[in-house]
Scaffold this motif. Structure first.
Motif, PDB file in Angstrom:
ATOM      1  N   ARG A 258       0.840  -1.207   0.000  1.00 42.06           N
ATOM      2  CA  ARG A 258       0.000   0.000   0.000  1.00 42.06           C
ATOM      3  C   ARG A 258       0.873   1.253   0.000  1.00 42.06           C
ATOM      4  NH1 ARG A 258      -3.725  -1.344   4.935  1.00 42.06           N
ATOM      5  NH2 ARG A 258      -4.474  -3.384   4.324  1.00 42.06           N
ATOM      6  N   ILE A 259       1.921   1.221   0.805  1.00 44.87           N
ATOM      7  CA  ILE A 259       2.830   2.370   0.861  1.00 44.87           C
ATOM      8  C   ILE A 259       3.526   2.559  -0.482  1.00 44.87           C
ATOM      9  CG2 ILE A 259       4.912   3.287   1.963  1.00 44.87           C
ATOM     10  CD1 ILE A 259       4.046   1.717   4.505  1.00 44.87           C
ATOM     11  N   LEU A 260       3.972   1.465  -1.085  1.00 44.18           N
ATOM     12  CA  LEU A 260       4.622   1.564  -2.392  1.00 44.18           C
ATOM     13  C   LEU A 260       3.641   2.058  -3.454  1.00 44.18           C
ATOM     14  CD1 LEU A 260       6.831  -1.666  -2.433  1.00 44.18           C
ATOM     15  CD2 LEU A 260       7.587   0.705  -2.207  1.00 44.18           C
ATOM     16  N   GLY A 261       2.381   1.648  -3.334  1.00 42.47           N
ATOM     17  CA  GLY A 261       1.372   2.143  -4.264  1.00 42.47           C
ATOM     18  C   GLY A 261       1.233   3.648  -4.191  1.00 42.47           C
ATOM     19  N   HIS A 262       1.283   4.181  -2.976  1.00 44.57           N
ATOM     20  CA  HIS A 262       1.245   5.640  -2.817  1.00 44.57           C
ATOM     21  C   HIS A 262       2.485   6.277  -3.439  1.00 44.57           C
ATOM     22  CE1 HIS A 262       0.903   9.597  -0.822  1.00 44.57           C
ATOM     23  NE2 HIS A 262       2.204   9.471  -0.658  1.00 44.57           N
ATOM     24  N   CYS A 263       3.642   5.670  -3.203  1.00 43.94           N
ATOM     25  CA  CYS A 263       4.885   6.239  -3.732  1.00 43.94           C
ATOM     26  C   CYS A 263       4.889   6.254  -5.256  1.00 43.94           C
ATOM     27  CB  CYS A 263       6.085   5.442  -3.219  1.00 43.94           C
ATOM     28  SG  CYS A 263       6.318   5.531  -1.422  1.00 43.94           S
ATOM     29  N   VAL A 264       4.249   5.266  -5.859  1.00 40.65           N
ATOM     30  CA  VAL A 264       4.216   5.172  -7.318  1.00 40.65           C
ATOM     31  C   VAL A 264       3.126   6.060  -7.918  1.00 40.65           C
ATOM     32  CG1 VAL A 264       3.736   3.612  -9.250  1.00 40.65           C
ATOM     33  CG2 VAL A 264       5.204   2.859  -7.383  1.00 40.65           C
ATOM     34  N   MET A 265       1.967   6.110  -7.252  1.00 41.31           N
ATOM     35  CA  MET A 265       0.804   6.774  -7.845  1.00 41.31           C
ATOM     36  C   MET A 265       0.301   7.974  -7.047  1.00 41.31           C
ATOM     37  SD  MET A 265       0.246   4.854 -10.503  1.00 41.31           S
ATOM     38  CE  MET A 265      -1.392   5.362 -11.014  1.00 41.31           C
ATOM     39  N   GLY A 266       0.895   8.259  -5.889  1.00 42.14           N
ATOM     40  CA  GLY A 266       0.357   9.277  -4.996  1.00 42.14           C
ATOM     41  C   GLY A 266       0.772  10.691  -5.343  1.00 42.14           C
ATOM     42  N   ILE A 267       0.659  11.572  -4.350  1.00 39.82           N
ATOM     43  CA  ILE A 267       0.860  13.002  -4.586  1.00 39.82           C
ATOM     44  C   ILE A 267       2.305  13.342  -4.921  1.00 39.82           C
ATOM     45  CG2 ILE A 267      -1.076  13.703  -3.140  1.00 39.82           C
ATOM     46  CD1 ILE A 267       0.878  14.207  -0.873  1.00 39.82           C
ATOM     47  N   ASN A 268       3.244  12.460  -4.563  1.00 43.44           N
ATOM     48  CA  ASN A 268       4.661  12.732  -4.835  1.00 43.44           C
ATOM     49  C   ASN A 268       5.188  11.932  -6.020  1.00 43.44           C
ATOM     50  OD1 ASN A 268       4.696  12.577  -1.373  1.00 43.44           O
ATOM     51  ND2 ASN A 268       5.121  14.495  -2.435  1.00 43.44           N
ATOM     52  N   LYS A 269       4.291  11.430  -6.871  1.00 41.69           N
ATOM     53  CA  LYS A 269       4.733  10.539  -7.946  1.00 41.69           C
ATOM     54  C   LYS A 269       5.642  11.239  -8.954  1.00 41.69           C
ATOM     55  CE  LYS A 269       0.581  11.283 -10.801  1.00 41.69           C
ATOM     56  NZ  LYS A 269      -0.582  10.625 -11.418  1.00 41.69           N
ATOM     57  N   LYS A 270       5.615  12.565  -9.005  1.00 44.76           N
ATOM     58  CA  LYS A 270       6.477  13.287  -9.931  1.00 44.76           C
ATOM     59  C   LYS A 270       7.866  13.534  -9.356  1.00 44.76           C
ATOM     60  CE  LYS A 270       2.737  15.558 -12.465  1.00 44.76           C
ATOM     61  NZ  LYS A 270       2.167  16.848 -12.928  1.00 44.76           N
ATOM     62  N   ASN A 271       8.069  13.155  -8.097  1.00 45.44           N
ATOM     63  CA  ASN A 271       9.398  13.260  -7.505  1.00 45.44           C
ATOM     64  C   ASN A 271      10.253  12.118  -8.051  1.00 45.44           C
ATOM     65  OD1 ASN A 271      11.517  12.551  -5.375  1.00 45.44           O
ATOM     66  ND2 ASN A 271      10.767  14.512  -4.606  1.00 45.44           N
ATOM     67  N   LYS A 272      11.270  12.452  -8.817  1.00 48.37           N
ATOM     68  CA  LYS A 272      12.045  11.439  -9.536  1.00 48.37           C
ATOM     69  C   LYS A 272      12.735  10.467  -8.591  1.00 48.37           C
ATOM     70  CE  LYS A 272      15.548  10.908 -13.137  1.00 48.37           C
ATOM     71  NZ  LYS A 272      16.490  11.603 -14.053  1.00 48.37           N
ATOM     72  N   GLU A 273      13.339  10.989  -7.522  1.00 50.41           N
ATOM     73  CA  GLU A 273      14.061  10.123  -6.590  1.00 50.41           C
ATOM     74  C   GLU A 273      13.122   9.116  -5.940  1.00 50.41           C
ATOM     75  OE1 GLU A 273      16.941  10.406  -2.610  1.00 50.41           O
ATOM     76  OE2 GLU A 273      15.762  12.147  -3.255  1.00 50.41           O
ATOM     77  N   LEU A 274      11.966   9.592  -5.493  1.00 53.94           N
ATOM     78  CA  LEU A 274      11.008   8.700  -4.849  1.00 53.94           C
ATOM     79  C   LEU A 274      10.453   7.688  -5.840  1.00 53.94           C
ATOM     80  CD1 LEU A 274       9.259   7.816  -2.475  1.00 53.94           C
ATOM     81  CD2 LEU A 274       7.626   9.617  -3.086  1.00 53.94           C
ATOM     82  N   HIS A 275      10.123   8.148  -7.033  1.00 53.37           N
ATOM     83  CA  HIS A 275       9.535   7.248  -8.026  1.00 53.37           C
ATOM     84  C   HIS A 275      10.512   6.141  -8.405  1.00 53.37           C
ATOM     85  CE1 HIS A 275       7.900   5.951 -11.965  1.00 53.37           C
ATOM     86  NE2 HIS A 275       6.744   6.204 -11.384  1.00 53.37           N
ATOM     87  N   GLU A 276      11.767   6.492  -8.607  1.00 52.13           N
ATOM     88  CA  GLU A 276      12.762   5.480  -8.964  1.00 52.13           C
ATOM     89  C   GLU A 276      12.988   4.503  -7.813  1.00 52.13           C
ATOM     90  OE1 GLU A 276      16.252   7.505 -10.230  1.00 52.13           O
ATOM     91  OE2 GLU A 276      15.427   8.067 -12.189  1.00 52.13           O
ATOM     92  N   ALA A 277      13.005   5.024  -6.587  1.00 53.65           N
ATOM     93  CA  ALA A 277      13.186   4.149  -5.425  1.00 53.65           C
ATOM     94  C   ALA A 277      12.006   3.192  -5.277  1.00 53.65           C
ATOM     95  CB  ALA A 277      13.351   4.988  -4.163  1.00 53.65           C
ATOM     96  N   ALA A 278      10.788   3.699  -5.497  1.00 47.90           N
ATOM     97  CA  ALA A 278       9.599   2.859  -5.389  1.00 47.90           C
ATOM     98  C   ALA A 278       9.570   1.802  -6.485  1.00 47.90           C
ATOM     99  CB  ALA A 278       8.341   3.725  -5.450  1.00 47.90           C
ATOM    100  N   CYS A 279       9.952   2.184  -7.692  1.00 45.48           N
ATOM    101  CA  CYS A 279       9.988   1.215  -8.795  1.00 45.48           C
ATOM    102  C   CYS A 279      11.011   0.120  -8.510  1.00 45.48           C
ATOM    103  CB  CYS A 279      10.327   1.922 -10.108  1.00 45.48           C
ATOM    104  SG  CYS A 279       9.028   3.026 -10.704  1.00 45.48           S
ATOM    105  N   GLY A 280      12.173   0.516  -7.998  1.00 44.03           N
ATOM    106  CA  GLY A 280      13.188  -0.477  -7.651  1.00 44.03           C
ATOM    107  C   GLY A 280      12.711  -1.421  -6.563  1.00 44.03           C
ATOM    108  N   ALA A 281      11.994  -0.876  -5.585  1.00 44.25           N
ATOM    109  CA  ALA A 281      11.460  -1.716  -4.508  1.00 44.25           C
ATOM    110  C   ALA A 281      10.433  -2.707  -5.046  1.00 44.25           C
ATOM    111  CB  ALA A 281      10.832  -0.834  -3.432  1.00 44.25           C
ATOM    112  N   CYS A 282       9.577  -2.242  -5.942  1.00 48.73           N
ATOM    113  CA  CYS A 282       8.567  -3.135  -6.534  1.00 48.73           C
ATOM    114  C   CYS A 282       9.226  -4.263  -7.316  1.00 48.73           C
ATOM    115  CB  CYS A 282       7.632  -2.338  -7.443  1.00 48.73           C
ATOM    116  SG  CYS A 282       6.518  -1.214  -6.578  1.00 48.73           S
TER     117      CYS A 282
END
Length: 328
Positions: A258-282
């Motif tokens: 659920r947390i990763l879903g927020h990181c990928v699709m949530g309000i901060n999804k345009k943050n490149k560092e967070l998006h790349e980290a979330a994709c790597g975690a997935c």
């Protein structure tokens, strides 16, 4: 502002100031922007310099012991029962949980970390009042209101299936190995419930620990679903990262996703560092699910990877196609 609101604000302000004063005895220096802030709780939450100092302390080899002052500060701060100060503690939950889980095999004293996790768990146990968290989903054996049916539509409550998202909680005084995943999972559920208020760096920390916990190299799934890569040689490229790997039962994996879903699709999804980290975690968690042959995890994490691919394609699947052809 009413008198009651003034008293509440004054209590929150004074408790935040007390927390800052206590913190000055633990870390080397509290930034002036925090100690002199008109909103000390917000400053505690969002100041990057202070967050770095606290994170570094939590990552030290001797952190997590029962006499650790920073763990004591987190414990006391959470017990103030002020939502803004509790959020400050939740901001560091990924590091607390991450360092705790990584050090369990080392047989080190971790009573400090456990006290923080148990405080969060006890808070949730009290707030839920022993009730399970459930959702109602439609019974697919009955027609929906959007489809024609020979039988009249019945909107009775019996047509809904109740699904338990999180079971009822029992008080826990210690963290036993059999209850560890549940306690940390409950803490992550609370983290997710307030994730929109939590700074981005905390979410990045969480994603990085997900990779460690998965213990698998997910780079093979960078082009998920890899339909054109079926040779065994490609699968041999999946190098395992054994260090830090932990058991991932569903009661812990579910809030993680659920947390990763927020990181990928949530309000901060345009943050490149967070998006790349979330994709790597997935990707790492998907590799772990494949390794463990866990169908439920494969389906759940695979769905997140598909959402990531949809984002890359920049296609809005809710848009109706535009065409000049008229179908009669």
């Amino acid at each position: 502002m009413s008198t009651e609101q003034r008293v509440s604000w004054s209590d929150s302000f004074s408790e935040a100031q007390t927390a800052i004063q206590s913190l000055t005895t633990i870390i080397s220096s509290v930034p002036p922007s925090v100690s002199s802030s008109d909103t000390p709780a917000v400053a505690l939450l969002n100041d990057p310099e202070l967050a770095t100092q606290i994170s570094d302390h939590l990552r030290q080899p001797d952190s997590g012991a029962g006499d650790n002052q920073l763990c004591r500060w987190l414990y006391d701060t959470f017990h103030t029962s002020k939502l803004d100060l509790q959020l400050v503690v939740l901001r560091f939950l990924p590091i607390v949980a991450g360092m705790y889980l990584s050090r369990i095999p080392l047989r080190k004293p971790l009573a400090g970390f456990e006290a923080v996790l148990l405080a969060i768990y006890a808070h949730e146990t009290t707030s839920r009042n022993g009730q399970a968290m459930t959702v109602n989903i439609p019974d697919l054996s009955h027609p929906s209101v959007y489809h024609e049916s020979r039988q009249p539509y019945n909107n009775a409550s019996t047509d809904l299936n109740q699904v338990v998202v999180s079971p009822g909680l029992e008080p826990q005084g210690t963290i036993r190995s059999t209850k560890r995943a549940q306690i940390i999972g409950v803490a992550l559920e609370l983290y997710h419930s307030r994730i929109s208020e939590i700074p981005v760096q905390s979410k990045v920390d969480f994603c990085e620990f997900c990779v460690v916990w998965a213990g698998e190299d997910g780079e093979f799934y960078k082009d998920f679903p890899n339909e054109d890569k079926k040779d065994e040689e490609d699968h041999e490229m999946m190098k395992e990262k054994k260090e830090g790997r932990i058991l991932l039962p569903w009661e812990m994996l579910q809030p993680m996703l659920r947390i990763l879903g927020h990181c990928v699709m949530g309000i901060n999804k345009k943050n490149k560092e967070l998006h790349e980290a979330a994709c790597g975690a997935c990707r790492s968690l998907y590799a772990r699910a494949i390794h463990d042959i866990n169908p439920k995890a494969i389906l759940a994490v695979g769905s997140l990877l598909k959402l990531i691919n949809y984002q890359k394609a920049c296609v809005d699947h809710t848009e109706l196609p535009v065409t000049r052809i008229i179908h009669l």
